[in-house]
Enzyme design. Sequence first.
Site, short mmCIF file in Angstrom:
data_model
loop_
_atom_site.label_atom_id
_atom_site.label_comp_id
_atom_site.label_asym_id
_atom_site.label_seq_id
_atom_site.Cartn_x
_atom_site.Cartn_y
_atom_site.Cartn_z
N ASP A 69 -29.09 -80.38 5.46
CA ASP A 69 -30.22 -79.67 4.84
C ASP A 69 -29.70 -78.62 3.87
O ASP A 69 -28.65 -78.82 3.25
CB ASP A 69 -31.08 -79.05 5.95
CG ASP A 69 -32.56 -79.00 5.60
OD1 ASP A 69 -32.92 -78.21 4.72
OD2 ASP A 69 -33.34 -79.76 6.21
N HIS B 35 -34.93 -73.50 4.13
CA HIS B 35 -35.47 -74.71 4.76
C HIS B 35 -34.64 -75.14 5.97
O HIS B 35 -35.19 -75.38 7.06
CB HIS B 35 -35.49 -75.82 3.70
CG HIS B 35 -36.18 -77.07 4.11
ND1 HIS B 35 -35.50 -78.15 4.64
CD2 HIS B 35 -37.48 -77.46 4.04
CE1 HIS B 35 -36.35 -79.14 4.89
NE2 HIS B 35 -37.56 -78.75 4.53
N SER C 257 -41.07 -82.42 7.14
CA SER C 257 -39.77 -81.77 7.37
C SER C 257 -39.75 -81.01 8.67
O SER C 257 -38.71 -80.84 9.29
CB SER C 257 -39.45 -80.82 6.22
OG SER C 257 -39.03 -81.50 5.08
#
Length: 571
Positions: A130, A166, A385
């Site tokens: 990620d 994220h 996600s």
Amino acid sequence: MNTKILAGLLLATASGLFAGNAKLAHELESIDPNGSVDVIVQLKHPVNDGLLSSVVRGGELKKKLNAANGGLYRLPANMLKSLASDPEVVYISPDRPLKGLLEYAEPTINANIALQNGWSGTGVTVAIIDSGITVSGDLQELLLNRISYSKSFVPGSNSTQDAYGHGTHVAGIVGGNGSNSSGLLYTHSFVGIAPNVKLVNLRVLDQNGQGTDSQVIAAIDEAIALKVDIINLSLGRPVFESYTVDPLCQAVEQAWKAGIVVVVAAGNDGRVNTAGTHGYATITAPGNDPYVITVGAMKDQATLTRSDDTIASYSSKGPTILDHIVKPDVVAPGNNINSMLAGTNATLYQTSTTLLEKSYYMSLPELSLSPGPYSNNYFKLSGTSMAAPMVSGIAALLLQKDPTLTPDTIKARIMKTATKTFPASSTVTDSTGTYIDYYDIFTVGAGYVDAWAALNCTDRATLPALSPTAVQTAPGVVKISNTSIGGTAAVWGSAAVWGSAAVWGSTVTDESTAAVWGSAAVWGSAAVWGSNAPAGTAAVWGSAAVWGSTAVWGSSTADTDASNVLYNLTE
């Protein structure tokens, strides 16, 4: 669903996309021959340095990509056609860009029951591929860091810290232990699904949430070498060719075959109707691969029960474009999920105040229950996600209980035990319009994950648990294919390993009384959609080309701008 929509997508996809050189991705057919291009070249035989150098003469080998059985090259565009004629070359594709796609969610999927019974992911390692992970108290145990390994694959940066915001959020959903929200000062504690896992931090997305295929494939190579147990991929990009030649899909298959559970976000294009599909056939790569566990997003409605939960309208739907693989495999909470904040300098935090979550501190003098100032530890994000790491966490619980489980058994248990009771449809209206979702197999897969039920399942997969294929057998009639993909026998074959229990119940297949999975046949002959099917699925099997000005991935696609992909999704 209007069967004419779904009865739309099958016949078309191959003709428009595979015209021209079968070894060249369609984007490379019209590239300026006077320029240079970064491409991923997949080879027929096992990759080695000598082979990589001899096949591509005159090009620069930038990176060896074992998981894709090839390499990333920089070469003159006028070499592409001659290179494609080499019998050693399997497929050439551009180095495509991609991007990143709990207080209520944990009990909603019964992970709290698992934790109360001692299942916390101890001894299991999860690779988060990620935007990096910023270390937090929630990722420490007795002051020891639970991030066991970190590496950056972002060009020009060795930092593995999360500048985007994220990856840290994803890591917290998998394995945050809630230490920054535990104790008398808090009214809520944000605990991940497997709060004692070890994490491997493989950074592939930059401060804007952007990366490329080659960066992700290189990270998958690293995860395979490290022998991690689970890979979480809360990222993706559009599908450009069959999964059988897509280098990103081939890489996740190599990880799966190496014994690693691979969990992938389905994509956030469930509202996209630029090709007349009403969000169907929008699963992103590598979630379109039949091996991996592909996860769609539910809304937990900020309640502890799942009875009021509904699908998030942005959650991408199957079947996959081109190959028509039945996806997603399951759904999990993904909307308005509280998890770890990478820091107030993270791009996602800086770009929208809607991301900020009120702190759950109580003031000591008053012991007030009213929320305090904005938190420096947690914030909310929405998207598939956020749903994918829920399932990665469940996989970690299963592996802690029984480390001998194969990826296929884990996938099959999670799918079999998923809740299959849904409403017929749900509707959401916001400033962009009204969206109606139907709870068919291409919207919710095998159902809504249940961690405790999966932990109590004892079935074992004796064959690969490949997601099946949807086939149009007559105009307006779509069925699940028989037993295999590409000649590979699947666990849902003619000999039922689960007995009469259903992986897909009638509530997620069609309106008939016959379930797709029945006691007489693993894959029954009942149509996925009958003559009275609800409206919603045109060009999936149609004759209209999926590429062009009204393409599935057209200008109105929700995921075109990375700044929209997460925080503008919240319902």
